[in-house]
Motif scaffolding. Structure first.
Motif, PDB file in Angstrom:
ATOM      1  N   VAL A 260      81.150  29.326 -12.495  1.00 13.86           N
ATOM      2  CA  VAL A 260      79.906  28.652 -12.888  1.00 13.86           C
ATOM      3  C   VAL A 260      78.952  28.625 -11.695  1.00 13.86           C
ATOM      4  O   VAL A 260      79.331  28.233 -10.586  1.00 13.86           O
ATOM      5  CB  VAL A 260      80.189  27.213 -13.364  1.00 13.86           C
ATOM      6  N   LEU A 261      77.719  29.054 -11.922  1.00 17.85           N
ATOM      7  CA  LEU A 261      76.684  29.032 -10.897  1.00 17.85           C
ATOM      8  C   LEU A 261      75.898  27.728 -11.009  1.00 17.85           C
ATOM      9  O   LEU A 261      75.293  27.448 -12.050  1.00 17.85           O
ATOM     10  CB  LEU A 261      75.745  30.229 -11.064  1.00 17.85           C
ATOM     11  N   VAL A 287      65.204  29.814 -11.280  1.00 14.14           N
ATOM     12  CA  VAL A 287      66.584  29.948 -11.754  1.00 14.14           C
ATOM     13  C   VAL A 287      66.674  30.986 -12.864  1.00 14.14           C
ATOM     14  O   VAL A 287      67.540  31.868 -12.846  1.00 14.14           O
ATOM     15  CB  VAL A 287      67.119  28.587 -12.236  1.00 14.14           C
ATOM     16  N   MET A 291      68.742  34.543 -12.874  1.00 19.70           N
ATOM     17  CA  MET A 291      69.772  34.851 -13.876  1.00 19.70           C
ATOM     18  C   MET A 291      69.429  36.124 -14.650  1.00 19.70           C
ATOM     19  O   MET A 291      70.325  36.901 -15.008  1.00 19.70           O
ATOM     20  CB  MET A 291      69.964  33.674 -14.828  1.00 19.70           C
ATOM     21  N   ASN A 298      77.050  35.129 -15.562  1.00 18.98           N
ATOM     22  CA  ASN A 298      77.888  33.930 -15.448  1.00 18.98           C
ATOM     23  C   ASN A 298      77.229  32.736 -16.115  1.00 18.98           C
ATOM     24  O   ASN A 298      75.997  32.685 -16.221  1.00 18.98           O
ATOM     25  CB  ASN A 298      78.132  33.587 -13.978  1.00 18.98           C
ATOM     26  N   TYR A 300      75.719  29.013 -16.095  1.00 24.86           N
ATOM     27  CA  TYR A 300      74.985  28.387 -14.986  1.00 24.86           C
ATOM     28  C   TYR A 300      74.369  27.063 -15.414  1.00 24.86           C
ATOM     29  O   TYR A 300      74.165  26.802 -16.605  1.00 24.86           O
ATOM     30  CB  TYR A 300      73.895  29.323 -14.466  1.00 24.86           C
ATOM     31  N   ARG A 301      74.057  26.248 -14.441  1.00 26.07           N
ATOM     32  CA  ARG A 301      73.347  24.993 -14.646  1.00 26.07           C
ATOM     33  C   ARG A 301      72.429  24.740 -13.451  1.00 26.07           C
ATOM     34  O   ARG A 301      72.670  25.228 -12.350  1.00 26.07           O
ATOM     35  CB  ARG A 301      74.315  23.815 -14.786  1.00 26.07           C
TER      36      ARG A 301
END
Length: 427
Positions: A260-261, A287, A291, A298, A300-301
């Motif tokens: 997780v990114l 962001v 991505m 991946n 991500y949050r």
């Protein structure tokens, strides 16, 4: 060790026109992305003066940032300035009382944190290095605005904005001699609390040291323009993406796609967010573009760090996010400092020694900061080159105040920088 000249392989005739120079800049960013990165220390750059000869130069390139204390002895003054700034930490009518009180109480704790990362912040070293290397590139691709002189102006630490401005005057800019300077914010995403505060401070010292002046009568003062935001520049995105890919490569092929990114940016008080500040949207834009470059490889949050005080701040908090994922069994996490252009206390201590250490799992890691990343430095040169060619004093966004803005200082500052376009047109 100094880095190899990034443009030695470009033919001189490629610099003969604006279109070819723009192509050259793009070529630098694309062709050198895969080259290995090397760290280097800041270099000393000799001063330029207004008697230097070029059609539009010399040009002062001023890197603006929050800054950080270079030694533990500077921490007290740094915190005093920080908590006195209502643009960054709004404390209401009691700001003049609460600010000094909070700074005094926090100084011993923060001094220990800076001692733990080597005795001071490296942000000045990296800012001076990045600005110097960028100016070397600009001298090659924009000879008509050369020589380009690098300056650094910090909001809360040395070199302060007023010291930078005094050095500009000493070096022959302004003071009846005219000259051009570009305020290049090193906060890629705009916030009134960061870029806005730095520009308000610059406007204040311009007024004090050169007079109120006029946007139609230059009267020998410095002509200013502003690079006020650049959240989705391809070079910025590429630099972040390469650093993320390098950290993902440290995981096994079987687990890599499930890492997780976690993109982490400095939080804001909700009072600032609700006023209409553009920062959350611009961070999210960075962001999303990163991505896209990673082809959404991946999950991500986006999370937020560095909350101070009891008032409501933008969340979810980075520390809470990591702890919750680890509790749920998601122990492969990569933290990415998405709103910072170099290492400082928030990366080296808060992320590395607090968040990652407290996670207690080897799968929790951090992507390298931009620091001396060559792709990033070439991106800075590209941004600056296009700005110098545009004839604009700032972005269209900068002239629009937040919906809930009541600050007269902000209004006057914006009017000044927007109005500088009248002077750029006659240069």
């Amino acid at each position: 060790m100094a880095l190899r000249n990034p443009i030695s392989h470009v033919c001189k005739h490629a610099l003969s026109s604006s279109s070819s120079r723009a192509s050259a800049v793009s070529h630098f960013v694309c062709s050198r992305q895969s080259m290995p990165r090397r760290r280097a220390m800041a270099t000393v750059v000799p001063p330029v003066t207004q008697d230097a000869t070029s059609s539009k130069g010399p040009t002062a390139m001023v890197f603006m940032n929050m800054g950080g204390p270079s030694t533990t002895d500077e921490v007290g003054d740094f915190l005093s300035r920080l908590f006195a700034d209502a643009d960054l930490i709004p404390l209401g009518r009691l700001q003049s009382y609460l600010g000094p009180l909070i700074s005094r109480r926090r100084t011993p704790k923060i001094q220990k944190q800076y001692a733990a990362i080597g005795g001071g912040s490296p942000i000045r070293k990296w800012s001076e290095y990045q600005s110097s290397e960028m100016c070397k590139i600009l001298d090659q691709i924009s000879p008509e605005t050369a020589p380009h002189k690098p300056y650094v102006a910090f909001r809360y630490a040395n070199p302060l904005t007023e010291d930078m401005y005094a050095q500009l005057l000493k070096d022959g800019f302004g003071g009846g001699k005219g000259g051009r300077a570009v305020a290049f914010t090193q906060y890629p995403q705009y916030s009134c609390s960061t870029t806005g505060s730095s520009l308000n401070e610059l406007w204040k010292w311009r007024t004090r040291l050169e007079g109120k002046g006029s946007n139609t009568d230059p009267s020998g003062s410095i002509t200013w323009s502003v690079i006020d935001r650049w959240p989705v520049h391809p070079g910025l995105v590429e630099a972040f993406a390469q650093n993320i890919e390098a950290q993902l490569a440290t995981y096994t092929p079987e687990t890599r796609k499930d890492v997780v990114l976690l993109f982490s940016a400095h939080s804001l008080p909700m009072s600032v967010v609700n006023r209409g500040d553009t920062y959350p949207a611009e961070v999210a834009a960075t962001v999303y573009n990163v991505m896209q470059r990673l082809k959404f490889s991946n999950p991500y949050r986006l999370c937020w760090q560095s909350q101070v005080g009891p008032s409501a701040w933008l969340g979810a908090q980075t520390s809470d996010t990591v702890q919750e994922y680890v509790k749920k069994g998601q122990t492969d996490l990569v933290l990415i400092p998405i709103a910072f252009t170099s290492d400082h206390i928030e990366t080296l201590y808060e992320l590395d020694q607090e968040v990652i250490h407290e996670a207690g799992h080897p799968g929790v890691k951090r992507a390298e900061s931009l620091n001396g990343n060559r792709v990033f430095i070439e991106a800075l040169a590209d941004i600056a080159f296009k700005h110098l060619q545009s004839g604009e004093s700032c972005s269209r966004q900068m002239g629009l105040r937040c919906q809930g803005c009541k600050s007269e200082r902000c209004l006057e500052s914006k009017r000044f920088f927007v109005g500088q376009e009248n002077l750029l047109a006659v240069r």
